[in-house]
Design an enzyme around this catalytic site. Structure first.
Site, PDB file in Angstrom:
ATOM      1  CE  LYS A  24      -2.582   2.692   3.936  1.00  0.00           C
ATOM      2  NZ  LYS A  24      -1.098   3.377   4.547  1.00  0.00           N
ATOM      3  CG  ASN A  25       2.776   2.713   3.609  1.00  0.00           C
ATOM      4  OD1 ASN A  25       1.084   3.409   3.255  1.00  0.00           O
ATOM      5  ND2 ASN A  25       2.704   2.983   5.311  1.00  0.00           N
ATOM      6  CB  CYS A 118      -6.130   6.634   9.928  1.00  0.00           C
ATOM      7  SG  CYS A 118      -6.360   4.822   9.013  1.00  0.00           S
ATOM      8  NE  ARG A 123      -0.844  11.107   9.623  1.00  0.00           N
ATOM      9  CZ  ARG A 123      -1.036   9.786   8.445  1.00  0.00           C
ATOM     10  NH1 ARG A 123      -2.111   8.846   8.831  1.00  0.00           N
ATOM     11  NH2 ARG A 123       0.117   8.973   8.053  1.00  0.00           N
ATOM     12  N   PRO A 124       0.858  17.144   9.915  1.00  0.00           N
ATOM     13  CG  PRO A 124       2.134  18.374  11.143  1.00  0.00           C
ATOM     14  CD  PRO A 124       1.953  16.959  11.798  1.00  0.00           C
ATOM     15  CG  ASP A 126       5.535  21.044   9.573  1.00  0.00           C
ATOM     16  OD1 ASP A 126       4.493  20.212   9.533  1.00  0.00           O
ATOM     17  OD2 ASP A 126       6.278  21.762   9.852  1.00  0.00           O
ATOM     18  CG  ASP A 306       2.521   2.298   9.122  1.00  0.00           C
ATOM     19  OD1 ASP A 306       1.666   2.860  10.399  1.00  0.00           O
ATOM     20  OD2 ASP A 306       3.046   2.729   7.984  1.00  0.00           O
TER      21      ASP A 306
HETATM   22  C1  UD1 Z   1       3.890   7.215   5.556  1.00  0.00           C
HETATM   23  C2  UD1 Z   1       3.391   5.819   6.310  1.00  0.00           C
HETATM   24  C3  UD1 Z   1       2.303   5.802   7.317  1.00  0.00           C
HETATM   25  C4  UD1 Z   1       3.933   5.396   8.445  1.00  0.00           C
HETATM   26  C5  UD1 Z   1       4.095   6.815   8.336  1.00  0.00           C
HETATM   27  C6  UD1 Z   1       5.519   6.563   8.840  1.00  0.00           C
HETATM   28  C7  UD1 Z   1       1.897   6.534   3.886  1.00  0.00           C
HETATM   29  C8  UD1 Z   1       1.151   6.764   2.106  1.00  0.00           C
HETATM   30  N1  UD1 Z   1       2.052   6.142   5.111  1.00  0.00           N
HETATM   31  O1  UD1 Z   1       2.796   8.270   6.301  1.00  0.00           O
HETATM   32  O2  UD1 Z   1       1.852   4.720   7.485  1.00  0.00           O
HETATM   33  O3  UD1 Z   1       3.450   4.983   9.666  1.00  0.00           O
HETATM   34  O4  UD1 Z   1       4.525   7.644   6.958  1.00  0.00           O
HETATM   35  O5  UD1 Z   1       6.202   5.579   8.727  1.00  0.00           O
HETATM   36  O6  UD1 Z   1       3.302   5.816   3.055  1.00  0.00           O
HETATM   37  N2  UD1 Z   1       5.439  15.845  10.363  1.00  0.00           N
HETATM   38  C9  UD1 Z   1       4.739  16.655  10.551  1.00  0.00           C
HETATM   39  N3  UD1 Z   1       5.250  18.012   9.301  1.00  0.00           N
HETATM   40  C10 UD1 Z   1       4.695  17.507   8.138  1.00  0.00           C
HETATM   41  C11 UD1 Z   1       5.309  15.888   8.099  1.00  0.00           C
HETATM   42  C12 UD1 Z   1       5.083  14.959   8.803  1.00  0.00           C
HETATM   43  O7  UD1 Z   1       5.293  17.157  11.602  1.00  0.00           O
HETATM   44  O8  UD1 Z   1       4.868  18.280   7.409  1.00  0.00           O
HETATM   45  C13 UD1 Z   1       5.327  14.297  10.723  1.00  0.00           C
HETATM   46  C14 UD1 Z   1       3.756  13.598  11.198  1.00  0.00           C
HETATM   47  O9  UD1 Z   1       2.711  14.351  12.288  1.00  0.00           O
HETATM   48  C15 UD1 Z   1       4.665  12.238  11.845  1.00  0.00           C
HETATM   49  C16 UD1 Z   1       5.752  12.644  11.487  1.00  0.00           C
HETATM   50  O10 UD1 Z   1       6.279  13.409  10.367  1.00  0.00           O
HETATM   51  O11 UD1 Z   1       4.925  12.697  13.469  1.00  0.00           O
HETATM   52  C17 UD1 Z   1       6.322  10.862  10.521  1.00  0.00           C
HETATM   53  O12 UD1 Z   1       5.668  12.043   9.788  1.00  0.00           O
HETATM   54  P1  UD1 Z   1       4.957  10.749   7.944  1.00  0.00           P
HETATM   55  O13 UD1 Z   1       6.599   9.915   7.841  1.00  0.00           O
HETATM   56  O14 UD1 Z   1       5.342  12.606   6.867  1.00  0.00           O
HETATM   57  O15 UD1 Z   1       4.526   9.407   7.096  1.00  0.00           O
HETATM   58  P2  UD1 Z   1       3.751   9.989   6.571  1.00  0.00           P
HETATM   59  O16 UD1 Z   1       4.458  10.102   5.143  1.00  0.00           O
HETATM   60  O17 UD1 Z   1       2.088  10.795   6.885  1.00  0.00           O
END
Ligand code: UD1
Length: 438
Positions: A24-25, A118, A123-124, A126, A306
């Protein structure tokens, strides 16, 4: 409203084998990577899950022809110049944010709603925006993200945190931008390397160096490609943890355990036997696992967030006391209240959970609140002698093709049951009956 739930009659060891669905990811960014360039892209072993259905609908709304035949999805560009995403799918799934980089790469502009997914934390986005600004994008934020980048150009992007999505967005935008982009501090998840492999097949020039940085030389055009998705390591990990929890043996055909090194260490600590063969991966476990004194989740190659809920569920009946620290998403302990309904002894203190293993869990009606949490509850139900139900299978359907089918193949008694949506009175009766039976 309809109700469907996963029914599990637990309390018996597993014994079975299956082939793991595509990742999926990895497929979600790969589908977004079909946006720039020309020609037909064929994706094999594409999992049939609702996050993929939503993504295909986003592509269709953008003017692409997207067709599925069995496990194969075919995406064809039509010359459409749409750059705005507005359907409900984009709000539902977090990965819709990847269309930002993909559309900037193609159209030099993009507009999309703030993404959902979810509710496992704030989940920002930025980091995505900051990184894309480095490549020349400008943003205005209302209830939508509007982006323009008249001249998208390469540069050095330094990510202060290895965000998976932000790394993917930069790759998607930089693949066809002018010049050379370097991503320092890039996420190292194997799904990112799958995205790069797919883009390289289409003609992109992307390399990851030994220090983890990703180097992208922008190319003028991307062409057609055919790509087969690798097995989903989180789905694989879920079923391996199910075996560690319920005891018995599972064999995952065609799965090499790549990207699951941290899980392998945890499973060995729990006393399971992990064996790779030419044909796949086998895990055998005793009736009760050993506790894991301390484990924390971390970006790859650390223990995947995950798989944290599934691990927690598997430790509920461990011999001894375990401690888990969640460092990636702050809202991943929502399974705790449900696990307690089954007699689990778990205390949460901030980002740490202490699990005192009990000798027996009792069956219950459980409410899933997110995708991986739901999988954790299924693992708990497998350990409880008697009939349990995991409600809100819509979360499970986001990432598991059919978890009931898979658990049956692994020797469990499990199935997804639906209560007819058309008859609300009957639905209520069946729901009360379910509560009463358990
Ligand atoms: C992806 C996966 C998800 C997995 C996660 C971490 C997909 C579709 N989803 O999610 O299943 O749990 O990686 O392995 O691939 N964050 C910020 N600012 C941002 C982006 C992220 O603060 O702009 C924080 C998030 O809130 C979180 C952390 O960074 O606490 C990890 O997020 P990120 O690695 O970006 O996960 P996703 O890409 O959303």
């Amino acid at each position: 409203m309809g109700l469907s739930y996963l029914e599990i009659c637990g309390g018996r060891p597993l014994d079975g084998e299956l082939e793991i669905q595509g990742s999926k990811n990895a497929v979600l960014p790969v589908l977004a990577a079909c946006v720039p360039g020309e020609g037909v892209c064929t994706i094999e072993n594409c999992p049939d899950i609702t996050d993929v259905t939503d993504t295909l609908n986003i592509l269709r709304a953008l003017g692409y022809r997207a067709e599925r035949a069995g496990g194969t999805v075919r995406i064809e560009a039509s010359g459409s110049e749409k750059y705005e995403i507005c359907g409900p799918e984009a709000v539902r799934i977090r990965s819709s944010v990847l269309f930002l980089g993909a559309l900037l790469g193609k159209m030099k502009k993009a507009r999309l709603p703030l993404p959902g997914g979810c509710v496992i934390g704030a989940r920002p986005v930025d980091l995505h925006l900051r990184a894309l600004r480095t490549l020349g994008a400008e943003f205005s934020l209302t209830e939508k993200i509007t982006a323009v980048a008249p001249r998208l150009h390469g540069d050095t992007v330094r990510l202060p945190y290895p965000s998976v999505g932000a790394t993917e967005n930069v790759i998607l935008a930089a693949a066809t931008a002018e010049g050379h982009t370097v991503i320092e501090g890039a996420a190292r998840e194997p799904e990112i390397d799958e995205l790069c492999a797919f883009l390289c097949l289409r003609g992109a020039d992307i390399r990851r160096l030994a220090d983890g940085s990703i180097h992208i030389r922008g190319v003028r055009r991307l062409g057609p490609a055919s790509y087969r998705m690798r097995p989903d390591r989180i789905v694989a990990g879920t079923y391996l943890l199910a075996a560690a929890a319920a005891g018995g043996r599972v064999f995952l055909r065609g799965c090499g355990g790549e990207g699951l090194e941290a899980l392998e260490r945890a499973l060995r600590a729990m006393g399971a036997v992990w064996r790779k063969t030419d044909g796949g991966l086998e895990v055998c476990a005793e009736e009760r696992p050993r506790a894991v004194p301390y484990l924390e989740t971390a970006p790859h190659p650390g223990f995947p967030t995950d798989l944290q809920s599934q691990l927690m569920a598997a430790l509920c009946r461990a011999r001894g006391s375990s401690r888990i620290r969640e460092t990636v998403f702050e809202n991943r302990f929502r399974v705790v209240s449900e696990l307690r309904k089954m007699g689990a002894r778990i205390e949460v203190n901030g980002d740490c959970a202490r699990i005192e293993g009990v000798s027996r869990l009792r069956p219950a009606v459980l409410e899933a609140a997110d995708l991986r949490g739901g999988a954790g509850l299924a693992i708990a139900a497998l350990q409880a002698p008697g009939r349990s139900a995991v409600l809100h299978t819509e979360y499970l359907a986001r990432g598991y093709e059919d978890i009931g089918r898979d658990l049956c193949l692994l020797g469990a008694q499990a199935r997804i049951r639906g209560i007819r949506c058309t008859d609300e009175t009957k639905e209520k009766e069946e729901y009360s009956e379910l509560q009463r039976c358990l």
